[in-house]
Write a protein that holds these residues in place. Structure first.
Motif, PDB file in Angstrom:
ATOM      1  N   UNK A   1      51.563  42.218  38.241  1.00 39.71           N
ATOM      2  CA  UNK A   1      50.214  41.809  37.855  1.00 39.71           C
ATOM      3  C   UNK A   1      50.238  41.012  36.557  1.00 39.71           C
ATOM      4  N   UNK A   2      51.032  41.465  35.607  1.00 37.58           N
ATOM      5  CA  UNK A   2      51.118  40.771  34.312  1.00 37.58           C
ATOM      6  C   UNK A   2      51.619  39.346  34.493  1.00 37.58           C
ATOM      7  N   UNK A   3      52.632  39.153  35.343  1.00 37.58           N
ATOM      8  CA  UNK A   3      53.142  37.808  35.565  1.00 37.58           C
ATOM      9  C   UNK A   3      52.092  36.932  36.243  1.00 37.58           C
ATOM     10  N   UNK A   4      51.499  37.428  37.309  1.00 34.09           N
ATOM     11  CA  UNK A   4      50.582  36.616  38.103  1.00 34.09           C
ATOM     12  C   UNK A   4      49.282  36.299  37.375  1.00 34.09           C
ATOM     13  N   UNK A   5      48.905  37.132  36.401  1.00 35.54           N
ATOM     14  CA  UNK A   5      47.660  36.891  35.672  1.00 35.54           C
ATOM     15  C   UNK A   5      47.870  36.150  34.362  1.00 35.54           C
ATOM     16  N   UNK A   6      49.120  35.775  34.059  1.00 41.88           N
ATOM     17  CA  UNK A   6      49.363  34.929  32.903  1.00 41.88           C
ATOM     18  C   UNK A   6      49.578  35.641  31.593  1.00 41.88           C
ATOM     19  N   UNK A   7      49.919  36.945  31.621  1.00 43.67           N
ATOM     20  CA  UNK A   7      50.274  37.605  30.368  1.00 43.67           C
ATOM     21  C   UNK A   7      51.580  37.012  29.839  1.00 43.67           C
ATOM     22  N   UNK A   8      51.795  37.127  28.553  1.00 38.56           N
ATOM     23  CA  UNK A   8      52.937  36.472  27.909  1.00 38.56           C
ATOM     24  C   UNK A   8      54.183  37.359  28.037  1.00 38.56           C
TER      25      UNK A   8
END
Length: 551
Positions: A83-90
């Motif tokens: 989820x973090x990757x797909x939503x653009x978290x750093x």
């Protein structure tokens, strides 16, 4: 627990220790017995993943193995990481960047701008410009400075700016425009660019220079050689460089300084890593070869795997399972390498492409929190297409003393040539997976009439693990799906190991030292070498002597 998991070594977790105990237990059995004892083995070990069928049944696993690996994945917060990757978290921590190659094919799930950029809008804008440019070249509206259409396109890049476009263009040759020759130059060995000069006509050659910063040593060295070649032949035309060069870069100032019209510059962003960039503007050469419509199909293949990653439970998630199996073999069964064996001549560069994707991503010995790892990380990836490999290194796979898991990539339909040969090619592929899994024992050799004293060298132990990835045909969509499958497998491995799969600081030191040494090699006067180690100083002195320079 939030992702990334910091301050926790995965090998200290109870889930890791449970897998270690399970591995010892599983080593007491073999694949023949595992198949015989489990009538539903195919039911839990085969999956449909986008346009791909994945068969894990010939791996050294039980259903319990996958359950234990899933437990480890949850303990390492893999769902949160996805989820973090797909939503653009750093999640690229060392460079403080988001990781958004999925946004290039509408696979991300962003709720707003990233670094002030409306990513979906920006990606579509670049794609539209690429498509417009590709169409003008392909329909001969865009011509060289003498008015002649382009008959050769030369991609100048290195790393992800070369491996991706070169691999894909070769793989999709049957879908390409055959009226133009495609060349790829990455190595600064002078013969690499000279071979292109010998084969091409300056008046009909278009160069695509791919460098995000427009400062990559190897790329700019070759680009300058190409510019000199064009100017020597066509220098009477003021627009020779502008007409015969385009750039894939984000550095407009250096692009313009080189002589390229910035209207012919196609950009991408810091949140797109080089080895994850083939579906960005870095793929301009691919689009020139196969056309905009087929490039869009290529992107749809990626997107189908992004969707699968996002929406499929871990227990049935193809790229996740491939990544977890890589961890299983590396950390619990002692495998040091992974073979990639595509039964397609068009995929001859696919193993090399995966070498960069996997080894640059996960060749790390420092965790994302700065701690040194005390467990194995990235394996060595290598391979050749079948059936060539069968007559080269398969002997070691069958009877060697090291465990090497292998991925077999197979297709039902040929891309051309005698149709019957596809049957033989496929037969060879599945025969190898069967032989590797089940081998041949003394009892079978005796039935075949092999004398007792000749049986030991003909004995095949079997129990060599393989994964089969199977598709109808190698199309742009299928190739995009294959690449995304391995991209997300690599990410899964990195999350389990707690490393940053998206930086590559190990590449930088050699580049820095090369820049420092180059002037020493070429200086007109004998350089002082006292500050260098004895070996380097001696080699430089010998090189300068052989080149006729004072030492």
């Amino acid at each position: 627990m939030p992702y990334p998991v910091v301050g926790v070594s995965p090998n200290q977790l109870p889930e890791w220790k449970a897998l270690a105990a399970h591995a010892k237990q599983l080593q007491q059995t073999n694949l023949g017995r595992l198949f015989a004892e489990d009538s539903d083995r195919l039911g839990w070990s085969t999956f449909e993943v986008g346009p791909l069928h994945i068969d894990l049944s010939k791996n050294l696993i039980q259903q319990e193995t996958l359950s234990l690996l899933e437990n480890l994945a949850r303990a390492r917060c893999l769902p949160e990481a996805i989820t973090a990757m797909l939503t653009g978290e750093r999640i690229n921590v060392s460079e403080d960047r988001a990781v958004l190659h999925t946004a290039l094919r509408n696979g991300a799930t962003l709720s707003g701008p990233i670094d002030g950029i409306e990513v979906a809008v920006a990606v579509e804008k670049v794609l539209a410009r690429m498509e417009q440019f590709a169409r003008t070249v392909r329909n001969n509206q865009r011509v060289g400075c003498t008015g002649k259409p382009f008959s050769a396109i030369v991609n100048i890049g290195i790393g992800g700016s070369d491996l991706g476009p070169a691999m894909v263009t070769k793989a999709l040759y049957d879908f390409s425009d055959k009226s133009r020759d495609m060349y790829f130059v990455s190595n600064i060995d002078p013969i690499a660019i000279e071979e292109v000069f010998q084969r091409c006509d300056p008046a009909t050659t278009l160069f695509v220079v791919v460098s995000k910063t427009f400062g990559t040593l190897e790329t700019l060295t070759n680009a300058k050689a190409a510019r000199q070649w064009i100017l020597q032949a066509l220098g009477e035309h003021e627009d020779a460089v502008a007409k015969h060069f385009v750039a894939v870069s984000t550095n407009g100032e250096l692009v313009a300084e080189f002589g390229i019209d910035t209207d012919n510059m196609f950009g991408f962003w810091d949140f797109i890593g080089g080895r994850y960039s083939v579906d960005s503007a870095v793929g301009l050469t691919i689009m020139l070869a196969i056309g905009p419509e087929r490039f869009r199909s290529f992107l749809r293949g990626f997107a189908s795997i992004d969707l699968h990653l996002r929406e499929t439970p871990l227990s049935e998630n193809g790229p996740v399972l491939l990544g977890l199996l890589a961890v299983w073999y590396r950390n619990f069964l002692g495998a040091q390498s992974q073979a990639i064996l595509p039964y397609s001549q068009r995929l001859s560069r696919f193993p090399a492409y995966l070498q960069q994707l996997t080894m640059e991503s996960n060749g790390k010995s420092v965790r994302i929190d700065g701690a040194t790892v005390d467990y194995d990380t990235g394996a060595v990836y290598w391979g050749e297409p079948g059936t060539d490999g069968q007559h080269a290194f398969y002997q070691l796979l069958h009877q060697g003393t090291v465990l090497i898991p292998a991925d077999f990539i197979l297709f039902a339909e040929p891309l051309g040539g005698p149709n019957a040969q596809q049957d033989l090619l496929f037969a060879n592929g599945i025969a190898q997976t069967r032989a590797l899994a089940f081998g041949r024992d003394d009892a079978e050799l005796e039935k075949l009439g092999v004398p007792a004293q000749l049986r030991p060298p003909r004995r095949m132990p079997g129990n060599r693990p393989t994964t089969t990835i199977f598709a109808q045909r190698l199309t742009p969509e299928v190739l995009g799906a294959l690449i995304a499958l391995y991209e997300h497998s690599v990410f899964t491995q990195g999350v389990i190991w707690g490393i940053d799969s998206f930086d590559q600081w190990g590449v930088e030191l050699g580049k820095e030292l090369a820049s420092e040494l180059a002037p020493i090699l070429t200086s007109a006067t004998a350089p002082a070498l006292d500050a260098l180690d004895a070996s380097t100083a001696d080699l430089i002195a010998r090189y300068r002597h052989m080149r006729g320079r004072p030492t």
